[in-house]
Every structure is written in C-alpha cells, then in structure tokens.
Design a protein around this motif. Structure first.
Motif, mmCIF file in Angstrom:
data_model
loop_
_atom_site.group_PDB
_atom_site.id
_atom_site.type_symbol
_atom_site.label_atom_id
_atom_site.label_comp_id
_atom_site.label_asym_id
_atom_site.label_seq_id
_atom_site.Cartn_x
_atom_site.Cartn_y
_atom_site.Cartn_z
ATOM 1 N N TRP A 20 2.917 -9.483 -2.559
ATOM 2 C CA TRP A 20 3.678 -9.276 -1.331
ATOM 3 C C TRP A 20 4.394 -7.932 -1.291
ATOM 4 O O TRP A 20 4.527 -7.311 -0.253
ATOM 5 N N ILE A 21 4.856 -7.487 -2.470
ATOM 6 C CA ILE A 21 5.613 -6.238 -2.480
ATOM 7 C C ILE A 21 4.691 -5.046 -2.756
ATOM 8 O O ILE A 21 5.038 -3.903 -2.488
ATOM 9 N N PHE A 22 3.488 -5.343 -3.236
ATOM 10 C CA PHE A 22 2.574 -4.274 -3.643
ATOM 11 C C PHE A 22 2.310 -3.210 -2.559
ATOM 12 O O PHE A 22 2.395 -2.014 -2.857
ATOM 13 N N PRO A 23 1.978 -3.608 -1.333
ATOM 14 C CA PRO A 23 1.681 -2.570 -0.328
ATOM 15 C C PRO A 23 2.809 -1.557 -0.158
ATOM 16 O O PRO A 23 2.558 -0.367 -0.006
ATOM 17 N N LEU A 24 4.040 -2.043 -0.255
ATOM 18 C CA LEU A 24 5.169 -1.139 -0.093
ATOM 19 C C LEU A 24 5.290 -0.205 -1.302
ATOM 20 O O LEU A 24 5.508 1.001 -1.146
ATOM 21 N N TYR A 26 2.907 0.678 -3.203
ATOM 22 C CA TYR A 26 1.776 1.593 -3.120
ATOM 23 C C TYR A 26 2.095 2.757 -2.181
ATOM 24 O O TYR A 26 1.804 3.913 -2.487
ATOM 25 N N ALA A 27 2.696 2.422 -1.046
ATOM 26 C CA ALA A 27 3.048 3.460 -0.076
ATOM 27 C C ALA A 27 4.047 4.433 -0.697
ATOM 28 O O ALA A 27 3.951 5.648 -0.489
ATOM 29 N N CYS A 238 1.580 8.037 4.606
ATOM 30 C CA CYS A 238 2.505 7.190 3.858
ATOM 31 C C CYS A 238 3.918 7.757 3.905
ATOM 32 O O CYS A 238 4.898 7.022 4.067
ATOM 33 N N THR A 241 5.294 7.075 7.265
ATOM 34 C CA THR A 241 5.626 5.660 7.376
ATOM 35 C C THR A 241 6.959 5.377 6.694
ATOM 36 O O THR A 241 7.816 4.689 7.243
#
Lengths: 269, 288
Positions: A20-24, A26-27, A238, A241
C-alpha cells in the motif's frame, strides 16, 4: 497452531501495508534520482534535486497551489456559514415542512455535483462565471453532508443554554455564534478536514469549470503536466506529483491521528 | 426584528436552499428536458425520444454500462474484504499497528490524479515496474493498459488500492464500539479466532458492511479521475465508464443532449442505490 495462524496473519498484514505504501515510496525514490535510475534501482544512486527544479520550471506550480488553496478555503468557509445556518434551523426551529426540507437536503448526498457537470457548466456559463474560483466552489457550498453532521451535533446542545443566552439578550445569530458553534467544535474540525482533503483532491468538476491558469487547481495542472505525450520524463513527473501532494501530505502526517479520527467521527455520525 | 419562528427558519435556510436548487435540483430537471428536447448543443421545441433511441442503438453505451457494472462488481467487494481485514489488523494487538494504519490510509488522502501518475509508470510496457518484475522471472511483458483484456482489471487494481483504506476507517470505528465482554466470554470457552470472527465480529459488523457497501457502490460510479491519466477510456472503450462517457460527449464531442440522456441513466442508477441506502438507514438510525 494458534501462533502459526497469528504469525501468518501478521506477515500478511505487513506485506499488504508494504504494497500500500510502496507506490508513494517509489515516487519519492524516482523524484530524488536522475531519470536513468527510475527503472533501474540502485541503492547507492546519487541523490539529486534537479527533477524538482525542472518540474518547477515547466509548470506554474506555485500558481496552481495558490489557486487550490484559494478554492479550498473559499469552499470551506462558505460551507461552514451556509451549513451552520441551515443546520440550526433544521435542528432547533419547529416549522411546517421541516421534514420535507431535510429530506431534500439528504437526497443531495447521492447526487454529487460532478454527476451534473453538463447542466452545472451551462448554469455557470450563463452567469459568465466559468474560470473563476467561485465557479469551482459554488456547487459544493450547500453541502448535505455538512448540514447533516452539524444538525446532529446541534441537537445534542442542551436547550437551557440557548434559553440562558436569550435571557442575556442575545439575538438568534448571536445564540448560534456564542452557544452552538463553540460546542460543536469537534464536529467543525472533523468536517473541515474531510472538506479540505476532498476539495484539495477534486478533479473532474475543476477540470470542467476552469480553463486557464488563472483558476486551475493543482490536480488539473498536474493532469496536463503529466501527460506522457508532453515528453516529460518520469523522474520529473514524480517530482511534480510530489510537489503537488506535499502540502496535503505534510498536513496529513502532522495531524495523522486527528485526520483519521475525524474521518471516523464523520463516517459514523 | 424578526417575529415568527417560521420566518426565521426560512431565512436561515435560504442560502442553502438556493444553492441546492441551483446546483442539484434544477439541473436534474433540466437534464431531463435537455435529453428530450435537445439535439447537440441546441434545444428544439418538440419533445423527441431520439436521444434515447440513439442510446439503445449505441454499442459504445452498452459497453460503457457493462464496464461500469463490472467495475463496481469487482472493486466494491474486494475493497470491502480488504478494508475489513485491514481494520482487524489495525485494531489488534499487533506491534507497529500505527505504521500499518498510516500505510493503509495514506492512498485515501492523495488525489486520484497524482497516484494515477505514479501507477502509469508501473503499468507502462517498456520501462514499467510490473513488466520489469515479470522479466526477472523470464516472462514477457504485458501492455497492461494497452490491451483491452487487461486494461479494465488494471484500473480496478488501482481503484482497490486507493479505496480500501478509506473503508477501513468505517470498520475501525465500528470495531472500537464492540464490547470486549463477548470476546472474553468466547475466550473462556476456548473459541478459535476464526469462530469468534464468524459468530461475533462479522454479524455485529453487518450494519457497517451495508453502509460501506452502498457508499462504495455510489463512489464507484462517481470516481473517474484516473481515466484521464491512465487510459482516456481506451483501448477501444474497454475502460470507458459512464461518468467519463458523459464528460466525453459533453466536452469533447459537444453533444450535450446525448450527454444529458446518459446522465439520466446514471441518475437512475444512483437513485436506485439511494433507495437501497434509505432502506438501510431507516433500519439502523433512530432519530430522537
């Protein structure tokens, strides 16, 4: 057997949380490293800030941020005023047709203004208001959710306090302001946090209601900036974003507990 | 000086009512009118069922409707199951549960547009993360968003990721109101965790589940932001959803009349769900 079950369950919980936290994360990683590392992870890749600089140069983020801030504030303040007045009338003044008015308010919970983009656009275009902060805010001001929450909260205020205020010579607006508003503070806070995050994140209606940088909020700006055909590289997207979510993210991390509790509070009321 | 209570009440309600009528009730009425009298951006003087006939004959419309229903049918139950699991973990005695809570809830707080940007990078065919991982296992990459078979499931995965943490909060609130007595009693009987869940937690959470279910359902029809970044409804309308199709017709094809007839369909669906919700609320909320 039981410990095995718990162990398995805990592992699953952590794996899911990581997903759940990975995409953030990663960004974050991509934004702080040069473009070549976006797809080739290397632990010791040099950290650099140039992506933020480039992103900041390529889109008027400061302008978008000011717009978002203005729209969110304008929406919230108007909502608080309009909803307080309506909630007091629905909670405390007996009059004929109250039940009908209340059900009209509640029905709006199902039909969000963005469902009616075609007609709401026509209305605001008719008044020549397209591309203004007001155009983005207006459809949301009579918030059924706000009226409902405040009405529930006002109903718990003891009538004696209102009567005492009347004896002191307060008029209706003074009673609302000096008795009801202070006592409903937790509800106001909960509603404010929900409203801020909703309107900071809102996209479809602002996209329709704005068409220049004069009033465009961050979300709409980002959707133009992030389009792959514009040839911007991923590291820069990124960074852009992160720039656009930073204020809300910082606010969320600082007020994490209140944020979650306010959602809980607002959710069950 | 205002004399009667009645006048006071209406004065206090005036701003809210004017706004509600201008931006909700009047538009609902004019949507109907435009769907019957409009052609393109013009309004005719004769009512006609032309827009609805076109709707029935429009293959894209049926595809979009099917997509929307599938989208709801998958994202709603999966998000709910995940939300309940998350809430139970976060509510248990697990060490580090505040970190878990933060992880689960963070996607909720972020704009759909921003997270869609990040997910686009994951899904992209050449440099995307998912295909890089597949390559490590010697598998050839998939064009996740470019292939009609995988595009809608890819959107669903992202939606579930975005929404589950939000619904977790409702469950967490409900779990915290459950009395520990029942669990203590069950423990003295040596009941298994699974048995306790099946016989105590799940039945007591039923009202919350219904509430979350209807809200998730309403949300699934309203949320289309990610389409603007990820697929724009493509490939070949494989990911087009009702509200996005309305937007396309009104603001890309400038056919507000047809968009209005689509809005009528969407309103019909929402009203149907509203009626379900009223039925539920009626049973669980008691006004004093």
């Amino acid at each position: 057997m039981k410990t095995l079950f718990t162990g398995l369950s805990n592992t699953l919980a952590w794996l899911l949380a990581l997903a759940w936290i990975f995409p953030l994360l990663y960004a974050f990683w991509a934004a702080f490293h040069s473009a070549e590392y976006t797809t080739h992870f290397s632990l010791f890749a040099p950290i650099e800030l140039s992506n933020f600089y480039t992103a900041w140069q390529q889109a008027p983020f400061l302008h978008y941020m000011v717009n978002t801030f203005a729209i969110t504030t304008l929406t919230l303040i108007s909502q608080l005023i309009v909803c307080t007045l309506a909630a007091y009338a629905l909670a405390r003044i007996p009059f004929r047709g109250r039940a009908v008015v209340f059900s009209f308010v509640i029905m709006q919970l199902m039909v969000a203004p963005e469902i009616l983009i075609v007609e709401n656009y026509q209305t605001l275009a008719y008044f020549g208001m397209i591309d203004s902060y007001a155009a983005v805010a207006l459809p949301y001001i009579a918030s059924a959710f706000g009226i409902f929450l405040l009405r529930q909260s006002f109903k718990t205020v003891p009538l004696d306090l209102e009567n005492a205020a009347k004896l002191e010579g307060c008029n209706l607006l003074q009673i609302i302001w000096k008795v009801y508003v202070p006592l409903a503070k937790p509800t106001y806070l909960a509603y404010a946090l929900v409203s801020i995050s909703t309107h900071w994140n809102n996209f479809l209606w602002p996209l329709v209601a704005t068409n220049t940088e004069n009033s465009r909020p961050l979300t709409v700006g980002l959707s133009i900036f992030g389009a792959p055909e514009s040839g911007v590289n991923w590291a820069i997207i990124c960074a852009g974003t992160l720039i656009s979510i930073a204020p809300l993210l910082v606010m969320f991390i600082v007020f994490q507990k209140q944020f979650i509790q306010s959602f809980m509070h607002a959710g069950i009321k | 000086m205002i004399k009667s209570h009645k006048t006071q009440a209406w004065l206090l309600l005036t701003p809210a009512l004017i706004l509600l009528f201008t931006f909700t009730y009047l538009p609902i009425a004019t949507t109907f009118v435009r769907s019957l009298f409009g052609y393109g951006v013009q309004m005719g003087s004769q009512a006609s069922s032309e827009n609805y006939v076109r709707l029935i004959e429009d293959e894209v419309f049926w595809q979009v409707l099917k997509n929307s229903l599938w989208y709801a049918l998958v994202t709603v139950p999966v998000s709910i199951v995940l939300a309940l699991s998350m809430a139970m973990w976060v509510n248990s005695k697990l060490a580090g549960k505040s970190v878990l809570r933060l992880s689960f809830f963070t996607p909720t707080i972020l704009p759909m547009i921003s997270v869609a940007n990040i997910w686009l990078l994951f899904y992209s065919p050449e440099i995307g993360l998912f295909n890089n991982v597949l390559e490590q296992f010697g598998l050839s990459g998939i064009n996740w968003l470019g292939n009609p078979d995988t595009a809608l499931p890819s959107l669903m995965a992202m939606t579930i990721w975005k929404e589950a943490g939000f619904f977790m909060i409702f469950y967490l609130a409900a779990l915290q109101t459950l009395s520990p007595d029942l669990y203590n009693a069950a423990k003295t009987e040596n009941a298994s965790p699974l048995y306790m869940f099946r016989r105590i937690t799940f039945p007591l959470l039923m009202p919350t589940t219904l509430f979350v279910f209807v809200n998730a359902l309403l949300n699934s029809f309203k949320l289309v932001d990610h389409l603007f970044i990820l697929t724009k409804g493509g490939p070949n309308n494989a990911t087009n959803l009702l509200l996005y199709y309305i937007y396309e017709n009104a603001f890309s094809f400038f056919d507000t009349a047809y968009a209005s007839s689509l809005t009528v369909i969407l309103l019909g669906l929402l009203i149907l769900m509203a009626l379900i919700q009223f039925g539920i609320i009626e049973r669980r909320v008691h006004y004093h």
